[in-house]
Design an enzyme around this catalytic site. Structure first.
Site, PDB file in Angstrom:
ATOM      1  N   TYR A   1     -76.903  -5.100  13.581  1.00 17.88           N
ATOM      2  CA  TYR A   1     -77.457  -5.973  12.524  1.00 17.88           C
ATOM      3  C   TYR A   1     -77.876  -7.329  13.109  1.00 17.88           C
ATOM      4  CZ  TYR A   1     -77.582  -8.537   8.058  1.00 17.88           C
ATOM      5  OH  TYR A   1     -77.953  -9.304   6.984  1.00 17.88           O
TER       6      TYR A   1
ATOM      7  N   LYS B   1     -81.621  -9.024  13.177  1.00 18.31           N
ATOM      8  CA  LYS B   1     -81.890 -10.298  12.488  1.00 18.31           C
ATOM      9  C   LYS B   1     -82.382 -11.366  13.471  1.00 18.31           C
ATOM     10  CE  LYS B   1     -81.367  -8.780   8.552  1.00 18.31           C
ATOM     11  NZ  LYS B   1     -82.394  -8.953   7.516  1.00 18.31           N
TER      12      LYS B   1
HETATM   13  P1  NAP Z   1     -78.595  -5.345  -1.027  1.00 21.28           P
HETATM   14  O1  NAP Z   1     -78.046  -5.958  -2.268  1.00 21.28           O
HETATM   15  O2  NAP Z   1     -77.875  -4.211  -0.398  1.00 21.28           O
HETATM   16  O3  NAP Z   1     -80.120  -4.931  -1.306  1.00 21.28           O
HETATM   17  C1  NAP Z   1     -80.867  -4.364  -0.278  1.00 21.28           C
HETATM   18  C2  NAP Z   1     -82.269  -4.124  -0.771  1.00 21.28           C
HETATM   19  O4  NAP Z   1     -83.030  -3.550   0.312  1.00 21.28           O
HETATM   20  C3  NAP Z   1     -82.331  -3.136  -1.927  1.00 21.28           C
HETATM   21  O5  NAP Z   1     -83.288  -3.578  -2.855  1.00 21.28           O
HETATM   22  C4  NAP Z   1     -82.792  -1.845  -1.246  1.00 21.28           C
HETATM   23  O6  NAP Z   1     -83.582  -1.037  -2.100  1.00 21.28           O
HETATM   24  C5  NAP Z   1     -83.680  -2.397  -0.157  1.00 21.28           C
HETATM   25  N1  NAP Z   1     -83.892  -1.441   0.936  1.00 21.28           N
HETATM   26  C6  NAP Z   1     -82.984  -0.950   1.814  1.00 21.28           C
HETATM   27  N2  NAP Z   1     -83.579  -0.096   2.668  1.00 21.28           N
HETATM   28  C7  NAP Z   1     -84.893  -0.052   2.315  1.00 21.28           C
HETATM   29  C8  NAP Z   1     -86.021   0.633   2.832  1.00 21.28           C
HETATM   30  N3  NAP Z   1     -85.927   1.470   3.876  1.00 21.28           N
HETATM   31  N4  NAP Z   1     -87.226   0.453   2.228  1.00 21.28           N
HETATM   32  C9  NAP Z   1     -87.336  -0.394   1.155  1.00 21.28           C
HETATM   33  N5  NAP Z   1     -86.297  -1.071   0.633  1.00 21.28           N
HETATM   34  C10 NAP Z   1     -85.094  -0.897   1.210  1.00 21.28           C
HETATM   35  O7  NAP Z   1     -78.753  -6.450   0.137  1.00 21.28           O
HETATM   36  P2  NAP Z   1     -78.947  -8.030   0.055  1.00 21.28           P
HETATM   37  O8  NAP Z   1     -77.656  -8.672   0.307  1.00 21.28           O
HETATM   38  O9  NAP Z   1     -79.726  -8.379  -1.150  1.00 21.28           O
HETATM   39  O10 NAP Z   1     -79.840  -8.244   1.365  1.00 21.28           O
HETATM   40  C11 NAP Z   1     -81.224  -8.516   1.326  1.00 21.28           C
HETATM   41  C12 NAP Z   1     -81.649  -9.076   2.670  1.00 21.28           C
HETATM   42  O11 NAP Z   1     -80.925 -10.278   2.918  1.00 21.28           O
HETATM   43  C13 NAP Z   1     -81.364  -8.150   3.838  1.00 21.28           C
HETATM   44  O12 NAP Z   1     -82.407  -8.208   4.774  1.00 21.28           O
HETATM   45  C14 NAP Z   1     -80.095  -8.733   4.429  1.00 21.28           C
HETATM   46  O13 NAP Z   1     -79.976  -8.438   5.786  1.00 21.28           O
HETATM   47  C15 NAP Z   1     -80.315 -10.210   4.186  1.00 21.28           C
HETATM   48  N6  NAP Z   1     -79.095 -11.001   4.179  1.00 21.28           N
HETATM   49  C16 NAP Z   1     -78.098 -10.770   3.274  1.00 21.28           C
HETATM   50  C17 NAP Z   1     -76.940 -11.539   3.315  1.00 21.28           C
HETATM   51  C18 NAP Z   1     -75.793 -11.363   2.356  1.00 21.28           C
HETATM   52  O14 NAP Z   1     -74.734 -11.966   2.574  1.00 21.28           O
HETATM   53  N7  NAP Z   1     -75.930 -10.616   1.279  1.00 21.28           N
HETATM   54  C19 NAP Z   1     -76.804 -12.535   4.296  1.00 21.28           C
HETATM   55  C20 NAP Z   1     -77.837 -12.744   5.197  1.00 21.28           C
HETATM   56  C21 NAP Z   1     -78.980 -11.971   5.123  1.00 21.28           C
HETATM   57  P3  NAP Z   1     -83.061   0.367  -2.745  1.00 21.28           P
HETATM   58  O15 NAP Z   1     -81.744   0.090  -3.401  1.00 21.28           O
HETATM   59  O16 NAP Z   1     -84.159   0.712  -3.686  1.00 21.28           O
HETATM   60  O17 NAP Z   1     -82.949   1.350  -1.615  1.00 21.28           O
END
Ligand code: NAP
Length: 252
Positions: free
Chosen positions: A159, A163
């Site tokens: 991961y 990133k």
């Molecule tokens: P999340 O709640 O698990 O949501 C992930 C999203 O990505 C969902 O809408 C999912 O859609 C979509 N997704 C996954 N694989 C996909 C694919 N192959 N094609 C299209 N859509 C896909 O995650 P989140 O926390 O919101 O994270 C969103 C972003 O923020 C990510 O890039 C993550 O690395 C980054 N981020 C998150 C955090 C944190 O603490 N939460 C911190 C830093 C960065 P479906 O459900 O429709 O599959």
């Protein structure tokens, strides 16, 4: 609302807009006036709920299924946005997953699927979107990276690499397309209260939160505000940056 930070008449694509941070970004961009394509992979109902929420506020939105780790699917997504709303101004590469484990236990698939979903998707969607944006001489690309790509997290070599890769990609593409009035930036969230955190070992999360000066997780909307700013005309002179929205965790 004043015109400051307005996204009126803009068309945006948010990958992974069905849940979590992507959902908050889709709602915020729509709130500021953009027509939004809410991309999803496996959660059609959640994506449709986001679309309905936007429409209920008087906004424009449509959902589109595409596994953005696949170039052909990314092409269909961008084509759908242009066909449906007539243009494309803003691309938010937000889709992402984790497959956390120590490197000794990490399978080749754990590595590949994380690179493909988080990093290759950013290449796929940007490559297609840039073609359109270059012709129009306008664009905003915002890549959702992570503090993990800046600081590293144990159990997240796959991961963190994906990133960090997004940040390098952001800088290189920003230089490539600047002359065409296209800005490319990354937002690097810290810990945000979404489902993705559920897969993180509680002791790792607890230890990590001790490193946050603001001493709490972010709300998804707090990431969305930063994205909306970078998408606005007021951010026209910002490109190639990675903006930390992490409660002060990584002061670069
Ligand atoms: P999340 O709640 O698990 O949501 C992930 C999203 O990505 C969902 O809408 C999912 O859609 C979509 N997704 C996954 N694989 C996909 C694919 N192959 N094609 C299209 N859509 C896909 O995650 P989140 O926390 O919101 O994270 C969103 C972003 O923020 C990510 O890039 C993550 O690395 C980054 N981020 C998150 C955090 C944190 O603490 N939460 C911190 C830093 C960065 P479906 O459900 O429709 O599959």
């Amino acid at each position: 609302m004043s015109d400051l930070l307005s996204l009126k008449d803009r068309v945006a694509v948010v990958t992974g807009g069905s849940r979590g941070i992507g959902r908050a970004i889709a709602l915020e961009l729509a709130h500021r006036g953009a027509a939004v394509v809410v991309n999803f992979n496996k959660s059609p109902d959640a994506a449709e709920a986001v679309v309905n929420e936007i429409k209920a506020e008087g906004g424009k939105a449509a959902s589109f299924q595409a596994d953005v780790s696949n170039l052909l699917a990314a092409q269909s997504l961008i084509k759908f946005a242009v066909d449906t709303f007539g243009d494309l101004h803003i691309l938010v590469n937000n889709a992402g997953i984790t497959r956390d484990t120590l490197i000794m236990m990490m399978s080749e698939d754990d590595w590949d699927v994380v690179q493909n979903t988080n990093l290759k998707s950013t290449f796929n969607c940007s490559k297609v979107a840039v073609k359109h944006m270059m012709r129009k001489r306008y664009g905003r690309i915002i890549n959702i990276s992570s503090v993990a790509g800046q600081m590293g997290n144990p159990g997240q070599t796959n991961y963190s690499a994906s990133k960090a890769g997004q940040i390098g990609f952001t800088k290189a593409l920003a230089r490539e397309v600047a002359a065409r009035n296209i800005t490319v930036n990354a937002v690097a969230p810290g810990f945000v209260g979404t489902e993705i955190l559920a897969s993180m070992a509680p002791e790792v999360l607890e230890a990590a939160l001790k490193l946050v000066p603001l001493a709490r997780k972010a709300k998804p909307e707090e990431i969305a505000y930063a994205v909306a700013f970078l998408a606005s005309d007021q951010a026209a002179y910002i490109t190639g940056q990675a903006l930390g929205v992490d409660g002060g965790m990584a002061m670069m």
